[in-house]
Design an enzyme around this catalytic site. Structure first.
Site, mmCIF file in Angstrom:
data_model
loop_
_atom_site.group_PDB
_atom_site.id
_atom_site.type_symbol
_atom_site.label_atom_id
_atom_site.label_comp_id
_atom_site.label_asym_id
_atom_site.label_seq_id
_atom_site.Cartn_x
_atom_site.Cartn_y
_atom_site.Cartn_z
ATOM 1 N N LYS A 13 8.213 36.949 49.047
ATOM 2 C CA LYS A 13 7.374 37.016 47.481
ATOM 3 C C LYS A 13 6.927 35.524 47.159
ATOM 4 O O LYS A 13 6.516 34.658 46.571
ATOM 5 C CB LYS A 13 8.106 38.053 46.450
ATOM 6 N N ARG A 88 10.255 45.211 38.439
ATOM 7 C CA ARG A 88 11.019 45.757 39.594
ATOM 8 C C ARG A 88 11.061 47.454 39.230
ATOM 9 O O ARG A 88 11.310 47.736 39.977
ATOM 10 C CB ARG A 88 12.170 45.414 39.039
ATOM 11 N N ARG A 127 19.672 33.417 55.824
ATOM 12 C CA ARG A 127 19.267 33.056 54.808
ATOM 13 C C ARG A 127 20.433 32.624 54.126
ATOM 14 O O ARG A 127 20.521 31.639 53.662
ATOM 15 C CB ARG A 127 18.115 33.531 54.306
ATOM 16 N N ARG A 133 23.176 31.464 47.787
ATOM 17 C CA ARG A 133 23.372 33.129 46.854
ATOM 18 C C ARG A 133 24.413 34.525 47.126
ATOM 19 O O ARG A 133 24.608 34.705 48.417
ATOM 20 C CB ARG A 133 21.793 33.681 47.154
ATOM 21 N N ARG A 144 20.055 45.912 47.639
ATOM 22 C CA ARG A 144 19.381 45.136 47.194
ATOM 23 C C ARG A 144 18.237 46.331 47.761
ATOM 24 O O ARG A 144 16.915 46.722 47.172
ATOM 25 C CB ARG A 144 18.627 44.132 47.308
HETATM 26 P P1 AP5 Z 1 11.334 34.702 50.256
HETATM 27 O O1 AP5 Z 1 9.824 34.316 50.393
HETATM 28 O O2 AP5 Z 1 12.543 34.396 49.469
HETATM 29 O O3 AP5 Z 1 11.089 36.032 50.330
HETATM 30 P P2 AP5 Z 1 11.267 36.746 48.469
HETATM 31 O O4 AP5 Z 1 10.651 37.859 49.222
HETATM 32 O O5 AP5 Z 1 10.883 36.202 47.747
HETATM 33 O O6 AP5 Z 1 13.008 37.214 48.721
HETATM 34 P P3 AP5 Z 1 14.119 37.019 47.690
HETATM 35 O O7 AP5 Z 1 15.531 37.435 48.459
HETATM 36 O O8 AP5 Z 1 13.896 35.786 46.766
HETATM 37 O O9 AP5 Z 1 13.888 38.464 46.821
HETATM 38 P P4 AP5 Z 1 14.122 39.434 46.357
HETATM 39 O O10 AP5 Z 1 13.266 40.062 44.922
HETATM 40 O O11 AP5 Z 1 15.450 40.293 45.739
HETATM 41 O O12 AP5 Z 1 15.480 38.601 44.993
HETATM 42 P P5 AP5 Z 1 14.696 37.833 42.994
HETATM 43 O O13 AP5 Z 1 14.786 36.655 43.423
HETATM 44 O O14 AP5 Z 1 13.297 38.244 42.865
HETATM 45 O O15 AP5 Z 1 11.705 34.870 51.318
HETATM 46 C C1 AP5 Z 1 12.677 35.331 52.696
HETATM 47 C C2 AP5 Z 1 13.181 34.671 53.663
HETATM 48 O O16 AP5 Z 1 12.601 34.881 54.204
HETATM 49 C C3 AP5 Z 1 13.773 32.781 53.126
HETATM 50 O O17 AP5 Z 1 14.270 32.587 54.076
HETATM 51 C C4 AP5 Z 1 12.043 32.463 53.905
HETATM 52 O O18 AP5 Z 1 11.978 31.421 54.773
HETATM 53 C C5 AP5 Z 1 12.173 33.659 55.052
HETATM 54 N N1 AP5 Z 1 10.533 34.076 55.470
HETATM 55 C C6 AP5 Z 1 8.884 33.909 54.519
HETATM 56 N N2 AP5 Z 1 8.560 34.766 55.370
HETATM 57 C C7 AP5 Z 1 8.509 34.968 56.292
HETATM 58 C C8 AP5 Z 1 8.075 35.446 57.763
HETATM 59 N N3 AP5 Z 1 6.215 35.671 57.327
HETATM 60 N N4 AP5 Z 1 8.171 35.361 58.397
HETATM 61 C C9 AP5 Z 1 10.118 34.839 58.584
HETATM 62 N N5 AP5 Z 1 10.619 34.221 57.551
HETATM 63 C C10 AP5 Z 1 10.008 34.259 56.756
HETATM 64 O O19 AP5 Z 1 16.011 38.544 42.877
HETATM 65 C C11 AP5 Z 1 17.184 38.463 42.820
HETATM 66 C C12 AP5 Z 1 18.090 39.606 41.723
HETATM 67 O O20 AP5 Z 1 17.752 39.397 40.888
HETATM 68 C C13 AP5 Z 1 17.597 40.952 42.224
HETATM 69 O O21 AP5 Z 1 18.436 41.343 42.776
HETATM 70 C C14 AP5 Z 1 18.067 41.295 40.524
HETATM 71 O O22 AP5 Z 1 19.726 41.303 40.281
HETATM 72 C C15 AP5 Z 1 17.583 39.886 39.597
HETATM 73 N N6 AP5 Z 1 15.901 40.144 39.084
HETATM 74 C C16 AP5 Z 1 14.997 39.923 39.476
HETATM 75 N N7 AP5 Z 1 13.806 40.126 39.187
HETATM 76 C C17 AP5 Z 1 14.316 41.438 38.144
HETATM 77 C C18 AP5 Z 1 13.183 41.864 37.412
HETATM 78 N N8 AP5 Z 1 12.427 41.217 36.716
HETATM 79 N N9 AP5 Z 1 14.307 42.978 36.647
HETATM 80 C C19 AP5 Z 1 15.459 42.839 36.619
HETATM 81 N N10 AP5 Z 1 15.896 42.764 37.424
HETATM 82 C C20 AP5 Z 1 15.452 41.156 38.373
#
Ligand code: AP5
Length: 194
Positions: A13, A88, A127, A133, A144
């Site tokens: 994402k 979410r 990662r 993180r 997650r």
């Molecule tokens: P990346 O682009 O970071 O993927 P992502 O989907 O953004 O993954 P995240 O781990 O950041 O998502 P998340 O939803 O768990 O975390 P968030 O920060 O929103 O890519 C991931 C890895 O893969 C990288 O190393 C990248 O280089 C690699 N990659 C990407 N594309 C690739 C490809 N095509 N091929 C190979 N490799 C690739 O949330 C974190 C926490 O915050 C949650 O757990 C929760 O506690 C809280 N939170 C956030 N939003 C909310 C909400 N709306 N409500 C409640 N709690 C929330």
């Protein structure tokens, strides 16, 4: 254009949001990045959010909604947004819609990035070697992913029934995923303008 990305942890994402925002001249808003900034600065939001994030659980709705209100309104006024990580849950989507609709800033299209679970775990664990993180461990990513399946996945039906839903295969090189999203969004943009 106002769009949001739905995808499990590690689906790409954040990676795709930056590229889509650049291509269409939109503002990227990541709920996770904003929360991590609050945690780093030890704000009231950060102090509440940290324990939930470290466990891989969702931060309470009111905290997230309050945090996003201003950035979303500003981004919509500046030409549109790519929202990454919100909503979410169906409950969050409905609460966000209630706020956004009166202001004319509600979402127009949802983009689902689909990646098999094994690939997601591998990406996150890799990662975790450098990201710093606390939630990038195999144990927390399992939680997650379970949270995603239980609470976030139902959003796919929700958006398919309401706004437009685009699904792309995210288990391909980054550039291919971006291209596939951009081509489909260009069609949506034409429909919205027409
Ligand atoms: P990346 O682009 O970071 O993927 P992502 O989907 O953004 O993954 P995240 O781990 O950041 O998502 P998340 O939803 O768990 O975390 P968030 O920060 O929103 O890519 C991931 C890895 O893969 C990288 O190393 C990248 O280089 C690699 N990659 C990407 N594309 C690739 C490809 N095509 N091929 C190979 N490799 C690739 O949330 C974190 C926490 O915050 C949650 O757990 C929760 O506690 C809280 N939170 C956030 N939003 C909310 C909400 N709306 N409500 C409640 N709690 C929330």
């Amino acid at each position: 254009m106002r769009l949001l990305l739905i995808g499990a942890p590690g689906a790409g994402k954040g990676t795709q949001a930056v590229r889509i925002a650049e291509n269409f001249g939109l503002t990227h808003i990541s709920s996770g990045d904003l929360l991590r900034e609050h945690v780093a600065q030890e704000t009231a939001i950060g102090l509440t959010a940290k324990a939930y994030m470290d466990r891989g659980d969702l931060v309470p709705n009111t905290v997230v909604l309050d945090m996003l209100r201003k950035p979303v309104i500003s981004a919509a006024e500046a030409g549109g947004y790519v929202l990454d990580g919100f909503p979410r849950t169906v409950e969050q989507a409905e609460a966000g819609y209630d706020v956004a609709k009166d202001l004319g800033v509600s979402v127009q299209v949802a983009v689902h990035i689909e990646v098999p679970r094994e690939a997601l775990v591998a990406r996150i664990v890799e990662r975790g070697l450098t990201s710093g993180r606390a939630d990038d461990t195999e144990e927390v990513v399992t939680r997650r992913l379970d949270v995603y399946d239980e609470y976030t996945r139902p959003l796919l039906e929700y958006y398919a029934a309401r706004e437009r839903l685009i699904t792309v295969n995210g288990d391909r090189p980054v550039e291919e995923v971006t291209w596939s999203v951009i081509v489909q969004l260009q069609q949506v943009q034409k429909q919205l303008e027409g």
